[in-house]
Design a protein around this motif. Sequence first.
Motif, PDB file in Angstrom:
ATOM      1  N   LEU A  88     -10.988   6.581   9.981  1.00 21.75           N
ATOM      2  CA  LEU A  88     -11.364   5.039   9.926  1.00 21.75           C
ATOM      3  C   LEU A  88     -10.234   4.460   9.177  1.00 21.75           C
ATOM      4  O   LEU A  88      -9.880   4.702   8.143  1.00 21.75           O
ATOM      5  N   LEU A  89      -9.858   3.468   9.682  1.00 23.89           N
ATOM      6  CA  LEU A  89      -8.420   2.758   8.956  1.00 23.89           C
ATOM      7  C   LEU A  89      -8.686   1.228   8.903  1.00 23.89           C
ATOM      8  O   LEU A  89      -9.100   0.720  10.075  1.00 23.89           O
ATOM      9  N   THR A  90      -8.793   0.786   7.836  1.00 28.57           N
ATOM     10  CA  THR A  90      -8.956  -0.819   7.816  1.00 28.57           C
ATOM     11  C   THR A  90      -7.326  -1.577   7.950  1.00 28.57           C
ATOM     12  O   THR A  90      -6.241  -1.050   7.744  1.00 28.57           O
ATOM     13  N   GLU A  91      -7.429  -2.622   8.448  1.00 31.23           N
ATOM     14  CA  GLU A  91      -6.109  -3.608   8.667  1.00 31.23           C
ATOM     15  C   GLU A  91      -5.372  -3.857   7.342  1.00 31.23           C
ATOM     16  O   GLU A  91      -4.441  -3.794   7.214  1.00 31.23           O
ATOM     17  N   ARG A  92      -6.215  -4.053   6.399  1.00 33.20           N
ATOM     18  CA  ARG A  92      -5.650  -4.333   4.981  1.00 33.20           C
ATOM     19  C   ARG A  92      -4.723  -3.192   4.519  1.00 33.20           C
ATOM     20  O   ARG A  92      -3.950  -3.454   3.748  1.00 33.20           O
ATOM     21  N   PHE A  93      -5.736  -2.041   4.669  1.00 32.99           N
ATOM     22  CA  PHE A  93      -4.865  -0.740   4.242  1.00 32.99           C
ATOM     23  C   PHE A  93      -3.387  -0.679   4.913  1.00 32.99           C
ATOM     24  O   PHE A  93      -2.314  -0.522   4.214  1.00 32.99           O
ATOM     25  N   HIS A  94      -3.578  -0.624   6.309  1.00 27.41           N
ATOM     26  CA  HIS A  94      -2.086  -0.763   7.063  1.00 27.41           C
ATOM     27  C   HIS A  94      -1.183  -2.030   6.731  1.00 27.41           C
ATOM     28  O   HIS A  94      -0.099  -1.736   6.524  1.00 27.41           O
ATOM     29  N   PHE A  95      -1.752  -2.978   6.273  1.00 34.64           N
ATOM     30  CA  PHE A  95      -0.890  -4.114   5.640  1.00 34.64           C
ATOM     31  C   PHE A  95       0.016  -3.949   4.577  1.00 34.64           C
ATOM     32  O   PHE A  95       0.942  -4.191   4.409  1.00 34.64           O
ATOM     33  N   TYR A  96      -0.943  -3.114   3.650  1.00 35.90           N
ATOM     34  CA  TYR A  96      -0.069  -3.137   2.301  1.00 35.90           C
ATOM     35  C   TYR A  96       0.574  -1.622   2.172  1.00 35.90           C
ATOM     36  O   TYR A  96       1.587  -1.445   1.664  1.00 35.90           O
ATOM     37  N   ARG A  97       0.267  -0.685   2.958  1.00 37.99           N
ATOM     38  CA  ARG A  97       0.719   0.616   2.948  1.00 37.99           C
ATOM     39  C   ARG A  97       1.805   1.008   4.077  1.00 37.99           C
ATOM     40  O   ARG A  97       2.692   1.342   3.649  1.00 37.99           O
ATOM     41  N   ARG A  98       1.425   0.558   5.201  1.00 39.77           N
ATOM     42  CA  ARG A  98       2.207   0.850   6.513  1.00 39.77           C
ATOM     43  C   ARG A  98       2.694   2.263   6.601  1.00 39.77           C
ATOM     44  O   ARG A  98       3.998   2.492   6.920  1.00 39.77           O
ATOM     45  N   TYR A  99       1.609   3.033   6.535  1.00 37.49           N
ATOM     46  CA  TYR A  99       1.991   4.477   6.658  1.00 37.49           C
ATOM     47  C   TYR A  99       2.118   4.844   8.029  1.00 37.49           C
ATOM     48  O   TYR A  99       1.278   4.120   8.919  1.00 37.49           O
ATOM     49  N   ARG A 100       3.082   5.681   8.506  1.00 33.20           N
ATOM     50  CA  ARG A 100       2.850   6.376   9.911  1.00 33.20           C
ATOM     51  C   ARG A 100       2.075   7.598   9.796  1.00 33.20           C
ATOM     52  O   ARG A 100       2.492   8.641   9.639  1.00 33.20           O
ATOM     53  N   LEU A 101       0.797   7.275  10.318  1.00 33.91           N
ATOM     54  CA  LEU A 101      -0.109   8.342  10.494  1.00 33.91           C
ATOM     55  C   LEU A 101       0.138   9.279  11.452  1.00 33.91           C
ATOM     56  O   LEU A 101       0.182   9.009  12.533  1.00 33.91           O
ATOM     57  N   TYR A 114      -0.942  -3.939  16.481  1.00 35.19           N
ATOM     58  CA  TYR A 114      -1.457  -3.240  17.642  1.00 35.19           C
ATOM     59  C   TYR A 114      -0.288  -2.187  18.383  1.00 35.19           C
ATOM     60  O   TYR A 114      -0.623  -1.277  18.495  1.00 35.19           O
ATOM     61  N   ALA A 115       0.886  -2.809  18.293  1.00 37.07           N
ATOM     62  CA  ALA A 115       2.091  -1.804  18.725  1.00 37.07           C
ATOM     63  C   ALA A 115       2.222  -0.775  17.802  1.00 37.07           C
ATOM     64  O   ALA A 115       2.543   0.311  18.053  1.00 37.07           O
ATOM     65  N   GLU A 116       2.363  -1.107  16.234  1.00 39.33           N
ATOM     66  CA  GLU A 116       2.722  -0.070  15.396  1.00 39.33           C
ATOM     67  C   GLU A 116       1.561   0.983  15.455  1.00 39.33           C
ATOM     68  O   GLU A 116       1.837   2.262  15.333  1.00 39.33           O
ATOM     69  N   VAL A 117       0.264   0.697  15.498  1.00 40.99           N
ATOM     70  CA  VAL A 117      -0.840   1.438  15.367  1.00 40.99           C
ATOM     71  C   VAL A 117      -0.688   2.378  16.839  1.00 40.99           C
ATOM     72  O   VAL A 117      -0.842   3.726  16.727  1.00 40.99           O
ATOM     73  N   SER A 118      -0.435   1.850  17.781  1.00 46.45           N
ATOM     74  CA  SER A 118      -0.111   2.695  19.088  1.00 46.45           C
ATOM     75  C   SER A 118       1.077   3.624  19.167  1.00 46.45           C
ATOM     76  O   SER A 118       0.952   4.734  19.777  1.00 46.45           O
ATOM     77  N   ASN A 119       1.931   3.121  18.345  1.00 48.53           N
ATOM     78  CA  ASN A 119       3.147   4.200  18.132  1.00 48.53           C
ATOM     79  C   ASN A 119       2.735   5.342  17.374  1.00 48.53           C
ATOM     80  O   ASN A 119       3.449   6.284  17.210  1.00 48.53           O
ATOM     81  N   PHE A 120       1.676   5.410  16.578  1.00 47.63           N
ATOM     82  CA  PHE A 120       1.161   6.462  16.043  1.00 47.63           C
ATOM     83  C   PHE A 120       1.227   7.816  16.925  1.00 47.63           C
ATOM     84  O   PHE A 120       1.152   9.016  16.374  1.00 47.63           O
ATOM     85  N   LEU A 121       0.884   7.399  18.035  1.00 51.53           N
ATOM     86  CA  LEU A 121       0.911   8.533  19.106  1.00 51.53           C
ATOM     87  C   LEU A 121       2.053   9.386  19.352  1.00 51.53           C
ATOM     88  O   LEU A 121       2.173  10.704  19.517  1.00 51.53           O
ATOM     89  N   LEU A 122       3.179   8.680  18.753  1.00 46.63           N
ATOM     90  CA  LEU A 122       4.609   9.685  18.973  1.00 46.63           C
ATOM     91  C   LEU A 122       4.817  10.293  17.659  1.00 46.63           C
ATOM     92  O   LEU A 122       5.706  11.191  17.685  1.00 46.63           O
TER      93      LEU A 122
END
Length: 611
Positions: free
Chosen positions: A518-531, A549-557
């Motif tokens: 589970l990932l919150t948007e605020r976590f991604h906003f402040y951290r920007r980890y490539r999971l 939306y694009a950044e999270v979708s690109n986690f698939l790479l």
Amino acid sequence: MYTVFVQMPENGLKRKVKKASPKSAKLPKVSEVEEEDDECIEEAEDNTSEDFFTTHYCQDLDDVEATRLLGADVATNSELRLPAMGPAVLLNRTNQSAQLNPLTDWKSYEALGLRKTLRDNIGDPLSDEQNDFYQLLSRYKDVLLPRGDSKEEMREVYCLHALNHALRTRRLVMQHSARLRELKESGQLDDAAVEKFRDQGLARPKVLILCPFRKTAMQIVDIMTRLLFGSGSKKLVTNRKRFVKEFGGAGNDVSHRKDVDDDYKELMSGNVDDCFRVGLGIAKKSLKLYTDFYQADILLASPVGLRMVVGDEDEKHHEHDFLASIEVLIMDQTDVFLMQNWQHVLHLFDNLHRQPKEAHDVDLTRVRLWSLNGWAKLYRQTVVLADVAVPELRSLFTRYCRNFAGAVYFKPRIEPNGALDRIEPHLSQAFHRFDIVDVATEPDARFDYFVRKVLPHYKDGTLAGTLVFIPSYYDFVRVRNYLKRETASFVQLSEYASNTKVARARDLFFHAKKPMLLLTERFHFYRRYRLKGVKHLIFYQLPTYPQFYAEVSNFLLEPSLHGVDDSVATCTVMYSKLDAMRLANVIGQQHAAQLVGSDKQMHLVVTGQSE
């Protein structure tokens, strides 16, 4: 002695306010005019010309009109196209003054009442977009500008407007004070004369500027310093060293090696502390920082910094009197407030223009009648700047803004395909629409659809590597608690997680020891980890920022235990008709209209195909 009846805003009852007789009416104290001399009254043109400042604040709405405006919003909409800033929506609430006519041409800055000192210190001429923006601000209309491509330029314009409003307000008070002294000395001061010189509110602060970080506040003060004193003249800014020490400095440093967008590096570099407040006082040839709030002309603060001062009614410390007469409210980088705590912003609006608990040396003979009547919100100009268009901003205007001068809502600039062109892997995205009854039940309908229709396909763990993106922290807590009750195997990443828990969650997910994250948007906003380890995506709701939306979708790479294979990737998106604005930001306005208006419950969007 004589008596006037004042409509109190809290309980709607009228009470008597005893006022000093004209011959003994109080004049401003020396502290209020800050050693002003004749130079301060030179520019008579500032307050004697019939510009928008005069027509907006020096008129009194009648009871019928004010009651209508305080009720349901009855604004009429019309299309507006500005020369440089493009299309917008113009809202008119009344036709009582000339300033509410459609904008057909622009006026000179002198005709708009911009003080000569500020005109001379602008430096380079304003750009066409800056000119459009200032023309609107000087008409005291509410403005919603959800565009982040020119925020530095717009910041300079609203600083110019805020300074001009504060200076003109003080100039008006001093001119009237001088005139009252003349009448008193000549024995001509009577009731009618006193009534002509109402020029104040229930508290001194007239401008409130909200921004998210200390570094932004530093930029605002630097701009105001330049506009007040120019580039070559001597600058008298009291407490400047203390301000630079507390608001300047390198602060947070985003490593140049971190693979993130330049926008993130710019946003999160520098002093990004989000708890601050400072009063600005404008005196003779000086700018005073750290002025007491009740002696300040401009308040500069973050939502959380102001929230700590205001407090709650059930708390021992609850102070809101200094917000009683805010006439210009400016919110910069408002979208960031959503990533901090939006409730602080709503709490601030709930405490604007409330009846003061104390007088704070206010002379009621000088207070404008519309302020005494509790109509200050009808005169307040609200300016909101943001990088993205989100429903919360329009809701804020609908709920709290009743400016009789109307409003201008700018249309966001959205790419035809939104953020879809930024998605790199070949990805089929299933957009599932769920029906709702009303706004209040939308969160329940979303959760119910997720539990009944979406989660069963992933719950048994056969689809390992599932990431669930949840923008709202309240929705995150609800989903997390449900999964715990169901004894599901998952890990979580939220803005409140410690670095140790974050590292452990990422490791467990990558090694497939936990099938769901589970990932919150605020976590991604402040951290920007490539999971890493992501194979399947669920968007519980579309993100506030479309690029996410694009950044999270690109986690698939990103690599997983079995390498990179986007051929087996899946993506599920949940949306309702209330997500129309988020949809438009992500997939483009035309595609969003098709999805919202269609009778089908599911639509497939494919990206990353080779031509």
